[in-house]
Scaffold this motif. Sequence first.
Motif, short mmCIF file in Angstrom:
data_model
loop_
_atom_site.label_atom_id
_atom_site.label_comp_id
_atom_site.label_asym_id
_atom_site.label_seq_id
_atom_site.Cartn_x
_atom_site.Cartn_y
_atom_site.Cartn_z
N LEU C 207 5.04 -19.02 4.06
CA LEU C 207 5.84 -19.06 2.67
C LEU C 207 4.96 -18.33 1.67
CD1 LEU C 207 8.24 -20.13 1.11
CD2 LEU C 207 7.26 -22.20 0.85
N ALA C 210 5.08 -14.91 1.88
CA ALA C 210 6.28 -14.41 1.29
C ALA C 210 6.26 -14.16 -0.07
CB ALA C 210 7.47 -15.27 2.09
N THR C 213 4.06 -11.63 -1.60
CA THR C 213 4.71 -10.32 -1.34
C THR C 213 5.80 -10.11 -2.56
OG1 THR C 213 4.41 -10.73 0.85
CG2 THR C 213 5.59 -8.80 0.25
N LEU C 214 6.45 -10.98 -2.85
CA LEU C 214 7.72 -10.94 -3.71
C LEU C 214 6.96 -10.87 -5.11
CD1 LEU C 214 10.66 -13.08 -3.19
CD2 LEU C 214 10.44 -10.66 -3.45
N LYS C 217 5.66 -7.48 -6.03
CA LYS C 217 6.94 -6.57 -6.27
C LYS C 217 7.49 -6.72 -7.78
CE LYS C 217 8.81 -3.18 -4.22
NZ LYS C 217 8.03 -2.57 -3.22
N LEU C 218 7.61 -7.97 -8.24
CA LEU C 218 8.17 -8.51 -9.36
C LEU C 218 7.45 -7.89 -10.62
CD1 LEU C 218 9.62 -11.98 -8.29
CD2 LEU C 218 11.14 -10.24 -9.35
N LEU C 233 10.17 -17.78 -5.51
CA LEU C 233 10.88 -19.15 -4.68
C LEU C 233 12.28 -19.10 -4.85
CD1 LEU C 233 9.91 -21.54 -3.05
CD2 LEU C 233 10.02 -22.86 -5.06
N LEU C 235 14.18 -16.81 -5.47
CA LEU C 235 14.87 -15.59 -4.79
C LEU C 235 14.96 -15.93 -3.46
CD1 LEU C 235 13.31 -12.23 -6.35
CD2 LEU C 235 15.67 -12.97 -6.14
N LEU C 236 13.85 -16.51 -2.94
CA LEU C 236 14.08 -16.84 -1.40
C LEU C 236 15.11 -17.99 -1.24
CD1 LEU C 236 10.14 -16.65 -0.53
CD2 LEU C 236 11.90 -15.09 0.09
#
Lengths: 477, 353, 264
Positions: C207, C210, C213-214, C217-218, C233, C235-236
């Motif tokens: 987690l 993940a 990584t996001l 990008k954000l 979180l 978004l996931l």
Amino acid sequence: METSNLTNKDNEILSLANNLRWDLGVNFHDTVIESIYEDASRIAQRTVAQEGDPAKHFDLKIDRIVTSRWLGFPIMFLLLALVFWLTVSGANYPSGLLADLFIGKLYPLLKQFAANIGTPAWLSGVLIDGAYLAVAWVVSVMLPPMAIFFPLFTLLEDFGYLPRVAFNMDSLFRKAGAHGKQALTLSMGFGCNAAGVIATRVIDSPRERLIAIITNNFSLCNGRWPTQILIATIFIGGAVPSYLAGIVSAGAVVGIAVLGIGFSLAVSWGLSKSILRGEASAFSLELPPYRPPRIWQTLYTSLIDRTIFVLWRAIVFALPAGILIWVVANVHIHGISIAEHFIDWSNPFAVIFGLNGVILLAYIIAIPANEIVIPTVLMLTVLQTGMSGVGAGAGVMFDTASIQGTEEILRAGGWTLLTGINLMLFSLLHNPCSTTIYTIFKETHSWKWTLVSTFLPIVLGLIVCFFTTQIWLLITS
Amino acid sequence: MVEITYIGWITGPALSLLLGFGVLMVLAGIFWPKYGLIALSRKSNLNKQRVWLEDALKFLFDCEYKKTACNLNSIAGNLHISTDKTARLLNRLRTMGLITMEDEANLQLTDAGRSYALRIIRVHRIWERYLADETGIDQMDWHGEADLQEHQLSPSAANQLAARMGNPVFDPHGDPIPTIEGAMPVHRGQPLSSLEEGTVAQIVHLEDEPYTIYEQLVALGLYPGMQVYVMDKTDGKITFAADGEECILTTLFAASITVETIQSKEKIREKLDLLSSLAIGESAEIAGLSPNMRGQQRRRLMDLGFVPGTAIRAELYSASGDPVGYRILGTTVGIRKQQADLIFIKRIKNEAS
Amino acid sequence: MNNTQGCENCPVHHKEHLIRMGIAMDRVDYVIALAGNPNTGKSTVFNNLTGLRQHTGNWPGKTVSRAEGGYSYAEKRYKVVDLPGTYSLLSTSTDEDVARNFILFGRPDVTVIVADATRLERNLNLTLQILEITDRAVLCLNLMDEAKRNHIEIDLRNLSKELGIPVIPAAARQKEGMPELIQAIEEVASGKYVCKPHRAKSKSPKLNHAIATLVKKLEEQFPGIPNLNWVALRLLEGDESIIDAIRTGELGTLSPTTFPTLAS
């Protein structure tokens, strides 16, 4: 495909998120919550010190009594019965006072005043005989019971007792595919269906909430109790020896209320097997600690939040209905009023159901509030039979000073014991009042469910009245 | 006189009653859910041709996704229609530009065909997720209901539904739900039947077709996310421990279960007690929630503190015996037995001390 | 002598300067969100602050719609928004959507978390979730009188240190602790108190990876947003309002460099 740079990047983020979600698998939400609770528990351990066993406190002692196998239900019935009894008996006197003030004193003054300043008859008819009288009636019959019922109910709520009712009643409602909290919205419905519909907000699951909304109308609300009591006294009390009259007619009214609960459960069950299919789902109910209710604040807030709110909505709907009632009774086509046209036309149809055209018309035009059904019925009966010397003049709603007066008019209108019984049944099983219908729409935002909640009880009512009538005729012929 | 009253009796209430019953029966026949005229006509209104077409595309996509062979006969078998009809159907698909077909055994979806198939699959799986999470509809009925809905629900309605549910990415069988744009993750895992003795794996998917096999798997209590450990594999039978319970399946049945091997050295979870077995006054520690506790229910309970490690005590019965009030994190929460059966606990040893 | 004189200037003594404004608010300096579990006396705190009389039922999930009120203190005007009581901000229900979206998109100047002192652990779940979203919060530890009766002792100082925000003990029904709460709100709103909110870190490496990584990008797309971890979180979790905010670019307005839209 031409897309802006921005959208491309955004989609990149979103599709990345999607891929990550597929990688994370099905249980990832659990992991998130678990790790938060882990932190919470660690912090709590470092900062909270607890002495002794907090569970052996006062709350548990009360809970052991109010949820016990033997005492749980009797306590609940006693408390709720007490609330209803206080409401019905306590409202009588102030209702009479208000009616005396608004209808007995103020109404003739207004008429006089209108006549003095030369208002045309039709205008004073529409405004005073129609709009004013309907509103006055709704206020005087509706306000006192609500001003008693809501604070009492709110006191039970503030104390923390109501969740225990849901806790105890859940097993019954579960069998009907519904939620235990429906026990509360049902009880609230005995005060006012519109308030009962709003109260369904405490039910989480949308399916069970809809069931509770649709079936709330089967709770005999405050506005229908007086009708039930009046008709039961005249027709059912009148059919038995006088020393039994009181108890039998009271029993009949309670019987109708219990029948309503039965319909509520049966329809819930039916809905959960058909259009709202599914098993009773989540039931997790927090039993909050008992807290001493604060009487004054409760009185204030329940008056403002519930009583005035519901009353205001009723007035808003009663006003145009009063005008409509006056118009159908006083506008003549081909020599007779619109009301008589409708009554003559619908009578043959109504008789199949053991009712009559007057009752049907009264239930259609008195949709804003069940409180004005009886005055409308009396007015229409006088209009139809052409009786003279009663009421406030043709085409004006009125109530008689005595039960005997009402009885004479109804008997003159051709009412029998069977009509009385059917009226009681139909009063339980017909469309909700317009305030409730509007509230249902506001709560569900759906025309479909509003229509279902409106027409389902009417269809049921007609079916029940039809079979009652025909079986009755079969036995007595 | 007697005769006249007799006739009157027949034509009066008795006749009305009969008529009344008749009308009720007719109304019931029209409005009855599932079998009434309205329900039936709605079902038959579904254009048969379109249903076959969409089902065929779905099947072709499935073959492509799982890299299995697919030909005219297997399509005919899957759709339960004759090979003649299937041939005509495939021709239609080709003229519509949804597939390319060199011969009967070499069928390929075009891009248009693939995105059509994905749209249908998306609706199907979203609907299954919805049934699992937000309705109490029985697990065995999900697939059938979704098979009807996939041809009726518009993609935009499905998207709205998905948005409301938090855009789920898996259906309740563990299959990925394609995105609006038609993206799907690569196929993962292998059939349980292909595992060697001694491997530890996690179930990622239960195939819901054919019904009879799926019924068996559900009856065994298997679900996506469950940990399995292969104990023995001999002549067409596979024996494995699933969450501590021993199961034996034939390889045919085991092929319907997709698993992913895991390297974890975590020990196989032992068999756990259920919350419903706790007597009033007894305490325990929550060990977890069953995967059969889904959707809102699951989230609500977790929010109330039903997470592994939390202490819980059965506190009081309701007047009717069910629900039972449990003390958790300083609050009493009423839970039905039905739900308490889906909550695992570990009993706290030497409570007396 | 010197002592008392000095304290005439400290804000607690400005109690007489507290003016409850009910719902009459034309221009406000700060927006305060009131969040908390159901049945923690959140509405009572709201009523104490604003002088309004919201119904406060002893029934979980009473406040269904959002109530607003206001008060003015030390020459600043505050708008108080009473959010629906929720146990969590991570599930999908209308109540939680309202609360979550207001704290994130409404960007209140201070979020007051009302917690039940007798059930601190349970209430910390929501508290920690709120601290993931916002930097500026005050914990109002209500029902301290009940906690005392149940012999529960809470190390307030330590709790404040752990959470990184002011912790104010209160008994709203007896109107205890309200001046201190108002003062704490003022300190956080004006920036005198800088919160260092506790941010939970998941134990699951998968987690965390993940999210990292996001977030990376954000950050490229929406630099400067303080709570990207939370956005990732959500978004996931497939939160539609966040997805929408990314699609429309509204998320960009959450960075502190852009002008706040709601309070003005």
